[in-house]
Motif scaffolding. Sequence first.
Motif, PDB file in Angstrom:
ATOM      1  N   PRO A  80      47.034  10.404  44.705  1.00 12.09           N
ATOM      2  CA  PRO A  80      47.798   9.527  45.609  1.00 12.09           C
ATOM      3  C   PRO A  80      47.141   9.418  46.980  1.00 12.09           C
ATOM      4  O   PRO A  80      46.445  10.331  47.430  1.00 12.09           O
ATOM      5  N   ASP A  81      47.396   8.308  47.638  1.00 13.62           N
ATOM      6  CA  ASP A  81      46.996   8.152  49.041  1.00 13.62           C
ATOM      7  C   ASP A  81      47.984   8.851  49.952  1.00 13.62           C
ATOM      8  O   ASP A  81      47.623   9.367  51.011  1.00 13.62           O
ATOM      9  N   VAL A  82      49.266   8.835  49.538  1.00 12.90           N
ATOM     10  CA  VAL A  82      50.348   9.421  50.337  1.00 12.90           C
ATOM     11  C   VAL A  82      51.258  10.218  49.421  1.00 12.90           C
ATOM     12  O   VAL A  82      51.592   9.769  48.319  1.00 12.90           O
ATOM     13  N   VAL A  83      51.674  11.391  49.884  1.00  7.96           N
ATOM     14  CA  VAL A  83      52.755  12.137  49.247  1.00  7.96           C
ATOM     15  C   VAL A  83      53.925  12.123  50.225  1.00  7.96           C
ATOM     16  O   VAL A  83      53.794  12.552  51.370  1.00  7.96           O
ATOM     17  N   MET A 102      41.018  19.120  47.394  1.00 11.07           N
ATOM     18  CA  MET A 102      39.780  18.749  48.079  1.00 11.07           C
ATOM     19  C   MET A 102      39.935  17.363  48.697  1.00 11.07           C
ATOM     20  O   MET A 102      39.585  17.136  49.855  1.00 11.07           O
ATOM     21  N   ARG A 103      40.469  16.417  47.916  1.00  7.82           N
ATOM     22  CA  ARG A 103      40.743  15.064  48.415  1.00  7.82           C
ATOM     23  C   ARG A 103      42.224  15.021  48.759  1.00  7.82           C
ATOM     24  O   ARG A 103      43.055  14.669  47.941  1.00  7.82           O
ATOM     25  N   LEU A 357      48.505   6.434  59.140  1.00  8.87           N
ATOM     26  CA  LEU A 357      48.000   7.768  58.805  1.00  8.87           C
ATOM     27  C   LEU A 357      46.685   7.680  58.061  1.00  8.87           C
ATOM     28  O   LEU A 357      45.733   8.435  58.340  1.00  8.87           O
ATOM     29  N   ILE A 358      46.599   6.754  57.113  1.00  9.48           N
ATOM     30  CA  ILE A 358      45.366   6.601  56.330  1.00  9.48           C
ATOM     31  C   ILE A 358      44.214   6.157  57.224  1.00  9.48           C
ATOM     32  O   ILE A 358      43.089   6.667  57.123  1.00  9.48           O
ATOM     33  N   GLU A 359      44.489   5.209  58.118  1.00  7.75           N
ATOM     34  CA  GLU A 359      43.441   4.735  59.022  1.00  7.75           C
ATOM     35  C   GLU A 359      42.975   5.852  59.955  1.00  7.75           C
ATOM     36  O   GLU A 359      41.780   5.983  60.243  1.00  7.75           O
ATOM     37  N   THR A 360      43.907   6.658  60.431  1.00  6.95           N
ATOM     38  CA  THR A 360      43.557   7.746  61.333  1.00  6.95           C
ATOM     39  C   THR A 360      42.652   8.761  60.646  1.00  6.95           C
ATOM     40  O   THR A 360      41.689   9.254  61.221  1.00  6.95           O
ATOM     41  N   ARG A 361      42.945   9.037  59.383  1.00  9.26           N
ATOM     42  CA  ARG A 361      42.143  10.007  58.642  1.00  9.26           C
ATOM     43  C   ARG A 361      40.797   9.408  58.246  1.00  9.26           C
ATOM     44  O   ARG A 361      39.842  10.155  58.052  1.00  9.26           O
TER      45      ARG A 361
END
Length: 361
Positions: A80-83, A102-103, A357-361
């Motif tokens: 998943p991209d988000v939990v 790891m990911r 959140l995804i963009e920040t990471r």
Amino acid sequence: MIVLHTESSLGWGGQENRTLNEMLGLRELGHTALIICQPGARLGARAREAGFPVFETPMRLAIDLPAILGLRRIMAHVRPDVVNTHSGRDTQLAGMAARSLMRRPCIVRTRHLALPITSRFTYSVLPDHVVAVSHHVARALASAGIPAERISTVHTGIDLTRYVAPAGGGTLRAELGLPENAPLVGTVAILRRKKGHAELLEAIPAVLARFPDTHFVFAGDGPQRANLERRIAELQLGAYVHLLGLRRDVVNVLASLDLFVLPTHQEALGTAFVEAGAMGLAAIGSRVDGVPEVIDDGKTGLLVPVHDPPTLAEAIIALLADPARRRALGEAAREKVRQRFSRLAMVAGMLDVYESLIETR
């Protein structure tokens, strides 16, 4: 985007309903939504009915190594991209499982309750961000020491296309054998002490003294049912108060009502008020927690003090006595819900959080 929800609760309530609604909204927009829950969870059953992939794993304790390993295996498979976690136990277990990958996915905790938090660890350390279902909940989290920049408010939304009165109106009066012109006041909520059903019962005799043809319906079931039945008998209200039990036809119940009343003691937001507003019903609620974010006192409904049956009775009488005002409040409530509490608005808010959140990471 792949969004994996986790939920350790076995029951069904506003929290679980919001989670399923978000999953439906994400799917409509082309994203993938999945859920991990405990065996026998009602949310899992309903998600499966709706066609979602459902994974099950026991979550017995807050520290449960087999559960963490099981959650980790599922996450490694799903990628998943988000939990998004929802209760304390699954937040702890899923948060540790996700952080061991790891990911690693982004971890979001949704806070559904207007209660003091019991573990800052599951808000400040494990998740990357916390979503509160109301501004009241967000303020409570910040006052408990959760950094404000890690909190967002996304109000609970509903699928407005579902909230359309059946052709010919609701059928409750016919089902209960009531006259068509009998005023019908009701509520839809689990029968728990904090929902305020007991206070509503204490207000009913005063309402009947003014409007003797009025009937009251309580849709829902729960641990207070026996106590409520006993008090109904003591007050000799058996002919006027109808306990409907758990209903799947909430829209039909609401479409049958003239007025919605829920004198709750505590409410993070109050999805029941949102649903009532979507049906164009004026509502009476308590001036507590997140309820004033849904009900604008005197504009979309009325707010009364908590634990105050006499004032509650006065509010019910005032709206039963003035059908034009009641209808106006209901229409204003419908418009407010359309603008601020749709499922589309909720999912858009959640996607903003996820994407940021995804963009920040």
